[in-house]
Every structure is written in structure tokens, then in C-alpha cells.
Design a protein around this motif. Structure first.
Motif, PDB file in Angstrom:
ATOM      1  N   UNK A   3       0.852  -1.180   0.000  1.00  0.00           N
ATOM      2  CA  UNK A   3       0.000   0.000   0.000  1.00  0.00           C
ATOM      3  C   UNK A   3       0.891   1.234   0.000  1.00  0.00           C
ATOM      4  N   UNK A   4       1.246   1.747  -1.174  1.00  0.00           N
ATOM      5  CA  UNK A   4       2.134   2.901  -1.237  1.00  0.00           C
ATOM      6  C   UNK A   4       3.514   2.514  -0.735  1.00  0.00           C
ATOM      7  N   UNK A   5       4.046   3.301   0.196  1.00  0.00           N
ATOM      8  CA  UNK A   5       5.355   3.023   0.767  1.00  0.00           C
ATOM      9  C   UNK A   5       5.299   1.922   1.817  1.00  0.00           C
ATOM     10  N   UNK A   6       4.149   1.651   2.341  1.00  0.00           N
ATOM     11  CA  UNK A   6       4.014   0.664   3.411  1.00  0.00           C
ATOM     12  C   UNK A   6       4.069  -0.745   2.839  1.00  0.00           C
ATOM     13  N   UNK A   7       4.838  -1.595   3.463  1.00  0.00           N
ATOM     14  CA  UNK A   7       4.913  -2.980   3.039  1.00  0.00           C
ATOM     15  C   UNK A   7       3.768  -3.775   3.635  1.00  0.00           C
ATOM     16  N   UNK A   8       3.689  -5.028   3.231  1.00  0.00           N
ATOM     17  CA  UNK A   8       2.663  -5.905   3.792  1.00  0.00           C
ATOM     18  C   UNK A   8       2.871  -6.029   5.294  1.00  0.00           C
ATOM     19  N   UNK A   9       1.810  -5.881   6.049  1.00  0.00           N
ATOM     20  CA  UNK A   9       1.890  -6.030   7.499  1.00  0.00           C
ATOM     21  C   UNK A   9       2.442  -4.819   8.229  1.00  0.00           C
ATOM     22  N   UNK A  10       2.569  -3.685   7.561  1.00  0.00           N
ATOM     23  CA  UNK A  10       3.143  -2.495   8.192  1.00  0.00           C
ATOM     24  C   UNK A  10       2.321  -2.019   9.382  1.00  0.00           C
ATOM     25  N   UNK A  11       1.016  -2.101   9.264  1.00  0.00           N
ATOM     26  CA  UNK A  11       0.156  -1.657  10.365  1.00  0.00           C
ATOM     27  C   UNK A  11       0.338  -2.580  11.567  1.00  0.00           C
ATOM     28  N   UNK A  12       0.377  -3.884  11.322  1.00  0.00           N
ATOM     29  CA  UNK A  12       0.592  -4.831  12.425  1.00  0.00           C
ATOM     30  C   UNK A  12       1.953  -4.623  13.069  1.00  0.00           C
ATOM     31  N   UNK A  13       2.975  -4.358  12.254  1.00  0.00           N
ATOM     32  CA  UNK A  13       4.310  -4.078  12.800  1.00  0.00           C
ATOM     33  C   UNK A  13       4.279  -2.836  13.671  1.00  0.00           C
ATOM     34  N   UNK A  14       3.571  -1.807  13.225  1.00  0.00           N
ATOM     35  CA  UNK A  14       3.443  -0.569  13.997  1.00  0.00           C
ATOM     36  C   UNK A  14       2.775  -0.834  15.342  1.00  0.00           C
ATOM     37  N   UNK A  15       1.708  -1.598  15.322  1.00  0.00           N
ATOM     38  CA  UNK A  15       0.996  -1.918  16.558  1.00  0.00           C
ATOM     39  C   UNK A  15       1.903  -2.705  17.494  1.00  0.00           C
ATOM     40  N   UNK A  16       2.609  -3.696  16.971  1.00  0.00           N
ATOM     41  CA  UNK A  16       3.499  -4.520  17.792  1.00  0.00           C
ATOM     42  C   UNK A  16       4.610  -3.675  18.415  1.00  0.00           C
ATOM     43  N   UNK A  17       5.203  -2.754  17.649  1.00  0.00           N
ATOM     44  CA  UNK A  17       6.262  -1.896  18.180  1.00  0.00           C
ATOM     45  C   UNK A  17       5.724  -0.949  19.255  1.00  0.00           C
ATOM     46  N   UNK A  18       4.533  -0.405  19.022  1.00  0.00           N
ATOM     47  CA  UNK A  18       3.934   0.498  20.012  1.00  0.00           C
ATOM     48  C   UNK A  18       3.646  -0.223  21.323  1.00  0.00           C
ATOM     49  N   UNK A  19       3.142  -1.437  21.240  1.00  0.00           N
ATOM     50  CA  UNK A  19       2.854  -2.216  22.446  1.00  0.00           C
ATOM     51  C   UNK A  19       4.146  -2.562  23.170  1.00  0.00           C
ATOM     52  N   UNK A  20       5.159  -2.991  22.439  1.00  0.00           N
ATOM     53  CA  UNK A  20       6.444  -3.339  23.059  1.00  0.00           C
ATOM     54  C   UNK A  20       7.069  -2.126  23.754  1.00  0.00           C
ATOM     55  N   UNK A  21       6.984  -0.958  23.124  1.00  0.00           N
ATOM     56  CA  UNK A  21       7.520   0.256  23.733  1.00  0.00           C
ATOM     57  C   UNK A  21       6.792   0.599  25.033  1.00  0.00           C
ATOM     58  N   UNK A  22       5.480   0.473  25.034  1.00  0.00           N
ATOM     59  CA  UNK A  22       4.695   0.805  26.221  1.00  0.00           C
ATOM     60  C   UNK A  22       4.938  -0.203  27.349  1.00  0.00           C
ATOM     61  N   UNK A  23       5.052  -1.481  27.013  1.00  0.00           N
ATOM     62  CA  UNK A  23       5.344  -2.495  28.029  1.00  0.00           C
ATOM     63  C   UNK A  23       6.707  -2.220  28.655  1.00  0.00           C
ATOM     64  N   UNK A  24       7.693  -1.866  27.858  1.00  0.00           N
ATOM     65  CA  UNK A  24       9.024  -1.541  28.386  1.00  0.00           C
ATOM     66  C   UNK A  24       8.967  -0.328  29.313  1.00  0.00           C
ATOM     67  N   UNK A  25       8.192   0.676  28.924  1.00  0.00           N
ATOM     68  CA  UNK A  25       8.076   1.883  29.748  1.00  0.00           C
ATOM     69  C   UNK A  25       7.439   1.563  31.095  1.00  0.00           C
ATOM     70  N   UNK A  26       6.366   0.775  31.092  1.00  0.00           N
ATOM     71  CA  UNK A  26       5.673   0.439  32.329  1.00  0.00           C
ATOM     72  C   UNK A  26       6.557  -0.422  33.227  1.00  0.00           C
ATOM     73  N   UNK A  27       7.277  -1.382  32.640  1.00  0.00           N
ATOM     74  CA  UNK A  27       8.166  -2.225  33.451  1.00  0.00           C
ATOM     75  C   UNK A  27       9.265  -1.407  34.114  1.00  0.00           C
ATOM     76  N   UNK A  28       9.707  -0.348  33.464  1.00  0.00           N
ATOM     77  CA  UNK A  28      10.744   0.489  34.052  1.00  0.00           C
ATOM     78  C   UNK A  28      10.225   1.268  35.263  1.00  0.00           C
ATOM     79  N   UNK A  29       8.906   1.396  35.391  1.00  0.00           N
ATOM     80  CA  UNK A  29       8.316   2.113  36.516  1.00  0.00           C
ATOM     81  C   UNK A  29       8.102   1.233  37.751  1.00  0.00           C
ATOM     82  N   UNK A  30       8.213  -0.084  37.590  1.00  0.00           N
ATOM     83  CA  UNK A  30       8.004  -0.987  38.713  1.00  0.00           C
ATOM     84  C   UNK A  30       9.101  -0.797  39.755  1.00  0.00           C
ATOM     85  N   UNK A  31       8.767  -0.970  41.039  1.00  0.00           N
ATOM     86  CA  UNK A  31       9.770  -0.786  42.085  1.00  0.00           C
ATOM     87  C   UNK A  31      10.888  -1.814  41.969  1.00  0.00           C
TER      88      UNK A  31
END
Length: 88
Positions: A3-31
Motif C-alpha cells: 500500500x504505497x510506501x508501506x509494506x505488507x503487514x506495516x500496520x501490524x508491525x506498527x501496533x506490535x512496536x507500540x505495544x512493546x515500547x509501552x510495556x518496556x516503559x511500564x516495566x521500568x516504573x516498577x519498584x
């Protein structure tokens, strides 16, 4: 299908990266490290059940809730630098 510049599965890759980034951020906040018997903010005793559930805890429930309100969420955008980085 590409789809244009986006490859197959680009949206899923974006979602997966966003979730991984947020999980890492939250884990860094744990005591981490050694916990406290009394709250560092108000001096109240931290219940034993809380200390067992969260090793390294340093705040009572009320003070932790106040601190959580002050925390801001990460940006919903993936900042990986490619053309498709603004997909949601």
C-alpha cells in the motif's frame, strides 16, 4: 498487497512496536531494590501484603495512586524514523 510506501503487514508491525515500547516503559516504573516498611512520602506503614505482592515497594497505596496520576502516558506515535511511523 503493498500500500504505497508501506509494506505488507506495516500496520501490524506498527501496533506490535507500540505495544512493546509501552510495556518496556511500564516495566521500568516498577519498584526495584529493597522495599520499605513505611511510606517514603507520608510515613504511614506499608501493609505486609503489599510488600509481599510488590517487592521493592516504597510508597503506600494512597501515595502511589497520587504519583500514578502525575505520570504521563507515552506518545501514541512510533518514532522509528520511517515514512510509516505515524500510523496508529
Amino acid at each position: 498487497m503493498a500500500n504505497g510506501w508501506a509494506g505488507d503487514g506495516a500496520v501490524q508491525d506498527q501496533i506490535a512496536h507500540s505495544i512493546a515500547d509501552e510495556v518496556s516503559r511500564i516495566r521500568s516504573l516498577l519498584p526495584q531494590g529493597e522495599g520499605c516498611d513505611t511510606c517514603e512520602a507520608c510515613g504511614e506503614t506499608i501493609p505486609l501484603a503489599r510488600r509481599k505482592a510488590l517487592p521493592g515497594v516504597r510508597l503506600c497505596v494512597a501515595c502511589q495512586q497520587e504519583r500514578d496520576k502525575e505520570q504521563t502516558a507515552a506518545s501514541p506515535y512510533n518514532r522509528r524514523g520511517n515514512k510509516d511511523s505515524q500510523l496508529r
